[in-house]
Design a protein around this motif. Structure first.
Motif, short mmCIF file in Angstrom:
data_model
loop_
_atom_site.label_atom_id
_atom_site.label_comp_id
_atom_site.label_asym_id
_atom_site.label_seq_id
_atom_site.Cartn_x
_atom_site.Cartn_y
_atom_site.Cartn_z
N VAL A 6 0.98 -1.17 -0.07
CA VAL A 6 0.09 -0.02 0.10
C VAL A 6 0.81 1.44 0.10
O VAL A 6 1.79 1.15 0.65
CB VAL A 6 -0.86 0.01 1.17
CG1 VAL A 6 -1.67 1.35 1.23
CG2 VAL A 6 -1.88 -1.10 1.47
N LEU A 11 -3.50 6.11 -0.17
CA LEU A 11 -4.13 6.18 1.14
C LEU A 11 -4.59 7.56 1.61
O LEU A 11 -5.85 8.02 1.83
CB LEU A 11 -3.85 5.39 2.23
CG LEU A 11 -4.36 5.37 3.63
CD1 LEU A 11 -5.59 4.83 3.51
CD2 LEU A 11 -3.57 4.89 4.75
N GLY A 39 -2.18 6.50 7.76
CA GLY A 39 -2.58 7.89 6.93
C GLY A 39 -3.61 8.47 7.53
O GLY A 39 -4.34 8.35 8.49
N ALA A 122 -11.93 -1.06 1.76
CA ALA A 122 -10.55 -0.72 2.51
C ALA A 122 -9.49 -1.43 2.12
O ALA A 122 -8.30 -1.16 2.07
CB ALA A 122 -10.73 -0.71 4.00
N HIS A 125 -6.76 -0.31 -0.01
CA HIS A 125 -5.74 1.08 0.52
C HIS A 125 -5.16 0.62 1.72
O HIS A 125 -4.15 1.22 2.03
CB HIS A 125 -6.63 2.02 0.91
CG HIS A 125 -7.51 2.66 -0.24
ND1 HIS A 125 -7.06 3.32 -1.45
CD2 HIS A 125 -8.98 2.51 -0.43
CE1 HIS A 125 -8.08 3.65 -2.25
NE2 HIS A 125 -9.17 3.38 -1.47
N LEU A 126 -5.30 -0.72 2.34
CA LEU A 126 -4.89 -1.07 3.47
C LEU A 126 -4.31 -2.39 3.60
O LEU A 126 -4.67 -3.44 2.76
CB LEU A 126 -5.67 -0.85 4.59
CG LEU A 126 -6.56 0.36 4.88
CD1 LEU A 126 -7.65 0.42 5.68
CD2 LEU A 126 -5.41 1.26 5.26
#
Length: 148
Positions: A6, A11, A39, A122, A125-126
């Motif tokens: 990521v 993020l 983030g 999510a 992004h994570l």
């Protein structure tokens, strides 16, 4: 420790987009399950990020205790209503914690919807955070097993 694929920029952009979509949203941060900042949207400085990390860790602990005592299932979201703001705290399927602050004039339903969308997406992004073995195997303690 494994490296995350990521990017911080991705993020940050996702959090800025979340804040930009809802009128009255002020900031958003994502924390690891142990409270480390992953983030933040624009305008979140180090002092605020550190304060949020401590605050959210306490709220998460309180929420987790409520789920054990009330046998209500997994903790999904905490909403704190203040006289001039709301704080949304939601746990993602990845294990990370999203926190968003909106002003009192903002539409709470819109923010709840946007938080739910972000949580649902999510994984893009994570990184994934693994649960402790006792939780993952259903080894919860408390009201469910007779101890209080």
């Amino acid at each position: 420790m494994t490296q995350s694929v990521v990017t911080a920029d991705g993020l940050t952009d996702a959090l800025n987009d979340l804040v930009d979509r809802v009128h009255g949203a002020e900031f958003a941060v994502v924390l690891s399950p142990d409270g480390l900042l992953l983030g933040a949207s624009r305008d979140v400085d180090t002092v605020l990020a550190n304060q949020l990390s401590s605050l959210v860790a306490g709220l998460e602990a309180l929420g987790a205790a409520a789920t054990r005592v009330c046998v209500g299932g997994a903790l999904r979201q905490i909403v704190v209503q203040m006289s001039r703001a709301f704080l949304f705290v939601a746990t993602t399927r990845n294990g990370a914690i999203l926190t968003v602050r909106i002003g009192a004039e903002a539409e709470v339903g819109d923010m709840a919807y946007e938080v739910a969308l972000f949580v649902g997406q999510a994984e893009r992004h994570l990184p994934v955070f693994l649960e402790p073995a006792s939780t993952a195997t259903g080894g919860e303690t408390g009201a469910a097993d007779g101890r209080r």
